[in-house]
Design a protein around this motif. Structure first.
Motif, PDB file in Angstrom:
ATOM      1  N   LEU A 159       0.833  -1.199   0.000  1.00 58.28           N
ATOM      2  CA  LEU A 159       0.000   0.000   0.000  1.00 58.28           C
ATOM      3  C   LEU A 159       0.874   1.260   0.000  1.00 58.28           C
ATOM      4  O   LEU A 159       0.587   2.211  -0.729  1.00 58.28           O
ATOM      5  N   ARG A 160       1.931   1.251   0.790  1.00 60.75           N
ATOM      6  CA  ARG A 160       2.846   2.394   0.808  1.00 60.75           C
ATOM      7  C   ARG A 160       3.509   2.582  -0.560  1.00 60.75           C
ATOM      8  O   ARG A 160       3.658   3.712  -1.039  1.00 60.75           O
ATOM      9  N   ARG A 161       3.912   1.488  -1.170  1.00 62.94           N
ATOM     10  CA  ARG A 161       4.569   1.566  -2.476  1.00 62.94           C
ATOM     11  C   ARG A 161       3.607   2.077  -3.552  1.00 62.94           C
ATOM     12  O   ARG A 161       3.969   2.906  -4.387  1.00 62.94           O
ATOM     13  N   LEU A 162       2.407   1.563  -3.558  1.00 65.85           N
ATOM     14  CA  LEU A 162       1.421   1.987  -4.546  1.00 65.85           C
ATOM     15  C   LEU A 162       1.051   3.457  -4.359  1.00 65.85           C
ATOM     16  O   LEU A 162       0.884   4.200  -5.333  1.00 65.85           O
ATOM     17  N   THR A 163       0.922   3.885  -3.116  1.00 59.09           N
ATOM     18  CA  THR A 163       0.640   5.296  -2.841  1.00 59.09           C
ATOM     19  C   THR A 163       1.780   6.167  -3.339  1.00 59.09           C
ATOM     20  O   THR A 163       1.553   7.261  -3.886  1.00 59.09           O
ATOM     21  N   ALA A 168      -4.081   5.088  -6.350  1.00 57.73           N
ATOM     22  CA  ALA A 168      -5.013   5.184  -5.221  1.00 57.73           C
ATOM     23  C   ALA A 168      -5.662   3.823  -4.972  1.00 57.73           C
ATOM     24  O   ALA A 168      -6.327   3.272  -5.845  1.00 57.73           O
ATOM     25  N   THR A 169      -5.455   3.291  -3.783  1.00 58.68           N
ATOM     26  CA  THR A 169      -6.049   2.006  -3.430  1.00 58.68           C
ATOM     27  C   THR A 169      -6.158   1.938  -1.914  1.00 58.68           C
ATOM     28  O   THR A 169      -5.948   2.920  -1.215  1.00 58.68           O
ATOM     29  N   SER A 170      -6.511   0.773  -1.383  1.00 64.30           N
ATOM     30  CA  SER A 170      -6.625   0.572   0.057  1.00 64.30           C
ATOM     31  C   SER A 170      -6.251  -0.870   0.371  1.00 64.30           C
ATOM     32  O   SER A 170      -6.129  -1.708  -0.537  1.00 64.30           O
ATOM     33  N   LEU A 171      -6.077  -1.160   1.644  1.00 63.13           N
ATOM     34  CA  LEU A 171      -5.589  -2.471   2.048  1.00 63.13           C
ATOM     35  C   LEU A 171      -6.526  -3.588   1.595  1.00 63.13           C
ATOM     36  O   LEU A 171      -6.064  -4.669   1.216  1.00 63.13           O
ATOM     37  N   GLY A 322       3.834 -12.008  -5.984  1.00 58.60           N
ATOM     38  CA  GLY A 322       3.259 -10.974  -6.830  1.00 58.60           C
ATOM     39  C   GLY A 322       2.044 -10.386  -6.144  1.00 58.60           C
ATOM     40  O   GLY A 322       1.686 -10.777  -5.020  1.00 58.60           O
ATOM     41  N   TYR A 323       1.388  -9.462  -6.815  1.00 58.91           N
ATOM     42  CA  TYR A 323       0.202  -8.846  -6.216  1.00 58.91           C
ATOM     43  C   TYR A 323      -0.608  -8.129  -7.283  1.00 58.91           C
ATOM     44  O   TYR A 323      -0.130  -7.903  -8.409  1.00 58.91           O
ATOM     45  N   LEU A 324      -1.831  -7.787  -6.933  1.00 61.61           N
ATOM     46  CA  LEU A 324      -2.680  -6.996  -7.810  1.00 61.61           C
ATOM     47  C   LEU A 324      -3.566  -6.104  -6.954  1.00 61.61           C
ATOM     48  O   LEU A 324      -3.787  -6.359  -5.773  1.00 61.61           O
ATOM     49  N   THR A 325      -4.074  -5.053  -7.576  1.00 60.06           N
ATOM     50  CA  THR A 325      -5.054  -4.200  -6.905  1.00 60.06           C
ATOM     51  C   THR A 325      -6.199  -3.938  -7.873  1.00 60.06           C
ATOM     52  O   THR A 325      -5.986  -3.690  -9.062  1.00 60.06           O
ATOM     53  N   ALA A 326      -7.413  -4.035  -7.351  1.00 62.50           N
ATOM     54  CA  ALA A 326      -8.616  -3.882  -8.170  1.00 62.50           C
ATOM     55  C   ALA A 326      -9.751  -3.409  -7.269  1.00 62.50           C
ATOM     56  O   ALA A 326      -9.562  -3.153  -6.081  1.00 62.50           O
ATOM     57  N   SER A 327     -10.930  -3.301  -7.834  1.00 63.00           N
ATOM     58  CA  SER A 327     -12.094  -2.905  -7.045  1.00 63.00           C
ATOM     59  C   SER A 327     -12.387  -3.960  -5.995  1.00 63.00           C
ATOM     60  O   SER A 327     -12.001  -5.130  -6.133  1.00 63.00           O
ATOM     61  N   THR A 328     -13.083  -3.578  -4.942  1.00 62.53           N
ATOM     62  CA  THR A 328     -13.414  -4.539  -3.886  1.00 62.53           C
ATOM     63  C   THR A 328     -14.296  -5.667  -4.417  1.00 62.53           C
ATOM     64  O   THR A 328     -14.191  -6.809  -3.959  1.00 62.53           O
ATOM     65  N   ALA A 329     -15.145  -5.352  -5.385  1.00 61.17           N
ATOM     66  CA  ALA A 329     -16.018  -6.388  -5.957  1.00 61.17           C
ATOM     67  C   ALA A 329     -15.192  -7.452  -6.688  1.00 61.17           C
ATOM     68  O   ALA A 329     -15.435  -8.658  -6.541  1.00 61.17           O
TER      69      ALA A 329
END
Length: 471
Positions: A159-163, A168-171, A322-329
């Motif tokens: 989260l810190r890296r993406l910010t 813009a994302t959240s945990l 690895g990792y990904l970030t997307a909508s909560t849905a």
């Protein structure tokens, strides 16, 4: 038998016994079936416990180096099993096409077009230190299954890296995976079904093409330009088709090394909203950036963009983090598929990466890596220019150059590469349909090798080509 045990060494005593006995077998040239000294004698002569010697010998039985006979002790195996790097082949893109290993070349093979860093570049001491820290301070639950979303300590660092890169994302919108390929597979399983249509870049990531085809997904290809996907070609495709997703590299594109321009990025987002499709942005080389860049995920996109990255290319492919970030849905759906298909990711591997991120080691390593790659990029581009190779674009960073020798010198290139022990990543590998192409992916981290320099020169000099082919 003097095993030379060093009790001050960091290597466990049992492993020292295994290594010493294996070396004795190799050096002494004993015949298969030779009986080893009695365990009691070995333990007494080397001031060891009998249990340590027994454990070491049992390990060697499992490795195929020794055989055990009830009541008679341990013997050198009748047929030794090859072990270590010489007994296995490393995976590389195109291996299934039968390009093969250059076992007849005294220097071995040089994977000039591979997608990872040379082993000699890796700073393994930092990883080893992190492993020790994790096993020393975080043993509670360390070897259990991880949580569905992934280790919280790692996701907090992510989260810190993406910010930091303005995503813009959240945990609760971040999920860990076993590398970027795992993330892509989960997305395909979740968002697509057999018969669906997607848009991919051409040239582009070869393994993605195969993964999509494996799931029965239809591929529409859009040419990659210096600034990203060809917008005119994409708009033409959208007039006829209704794709579910567009897969894209924004930074240091694989294989061309190009990066997305802001104008193209903004138009892509407009089209995604208007035509109702998702954009999967893979950013596995993004940590190599050392200049201003454009990421789709960093622009306002109303959850149209799914961001994928990993530490396999920059840190270690063995850790598979690895990792990904997307909508909560979407994350909620992905978690179900992730749990169903693999239960979870490695808590241990994720703890190691979290430690490297938290103590600043990874940041410093990437800074050094950027400088080193920048130097190699400059050198490679100069050599290619001197030898009259055609370069698709001058990358602003990363590790890839997309290039080809001039027309008259291409037919002999493959034969010359094989003679030198150089494995080429041909352009057809990076085309969805496998169409022949003279373009080559060149990894600048390998380009200073004498075999690579000899190939550049051979393909850049007509007189050299004629001389070598007439021999």
């Amino acid at each position: 038998m003097d095993l030379g045990i060093d009790r001050q060494a960091l290597v466990p005593v049992v492993q020292q016994i295994v290594s010493a006995v294996a070396e004795w077998i190799r050096q002494s040239g004993v015949s298969p079936g030779t009986r080893l000294p009695p365990i009691r004698q070995l333990a007494r002569d080397n001031l060891l416990s009998q249990s340590s010697v027994i454990e070491a010998f049992e390990r060697m039985v499992a490795q195929g180096l020794l055989a055990s006979r009830q009541g008679s002790g341990f013997f050198v195996a009748e047929q030794l099993v090859a072990s270590g790097p010489k007994g296995e082949s490393q995976w590389y893109e195109g291996a299934e096409q039968g390009w093969g290993s250059f076992t007849d070349n005294p220097l071995g093979e040089l994977k000039l077009g591979c997608g990872w860093l040379p082993d000699a570049w890796r700073e393994s001491d930092d990883i080893i230190y992190a492993i020790r820290e994790v096993t020393r301070t975080n043993t509670a639950g360390l070897f259990n299954y991880s949580t569905p979303l992934g280790l919280t300590a790692l996701r907090e660092q992510l989260l810190r890296r993406l910010t930091h890169i303005r995503i813009a994302t959240s945990l609760d919108r971040i999920m860990t995976t076993q590398g970027a390929s795992h993330a892509l597979d989960l997305l395909i399983r979740t968002l697509l079904k057999a018969g669906d249509t997607v848009v991919v870049e051409s040239p582009g990531y070869a393994n993605l093409y195969r993964l999509l085809a494996f799931h029965g997904v239809k591929l529409l290809e859009v040419p990659r330009t210096h600034g990203g996907p060809d917008i005119a070609a994409l708009e033409a495709l959208l007039l006829v088709h209704r794709p579910k997703c567009l897969f894209i590299n924004s930074l240091y594109h694989n294989p061309t090394g190009t990066s997305l321009s802001l104008v193209v990025a903004e138009r892509l987002l407009q089209l995604a909203h208007a035509q109702d499709f998702f954009i999967v942005e893979e950013d596995v080389y993004g940590d190599l950036q050392h200049a201003n860049c454009t990421r789709l995920s960093a622009l306002p996109h109303e959850d149209r963009v799914i961001y994928v990255s990993s530490f396999s290319k920059t840190l270690s492919s063995a850790l598979r983090v690895g990792y990904l970030t997307a909508s909560t849905a979407i994350i909620a759906q992905l978690v179900k598929v992730k749990t169903l298909t693999g239960i979870g990711t490695s808590r241990f591997a994720e703890a190691v990466v979290a430690t490297l991120l938290a103590n600043g080691t990874y940041r410093k390593w990437v800074q050094r890596l950027r400088k080193r790659l920048s130097t190699e990029m400059t050198m490679t581009l100069q050599v290619l220019e001197d030898e009259e190779w055609e370069v698709f674009a001058v990358p602003a960073g990363g590790m890839f150059v997309w290039a080809r020798p001039c027309v008259a010198r291409r037919p002999q290139l493959q034969a010359r590469a094989r003679k030198l022990g150089v494995l080429l990543s041909q352009g057809s590998l990076f085309n969805p349909a496998g169409v022949h192409s003279d373009w080559l992916r060149i990894n600048v981290a390998y380009a200073a090798d004498q075999r690579a320099l000899a190939l550049f020169k051979a393909a850049g000099s007509t007189s050299t080509i004629l001389k070598t082919t007439s021999v």
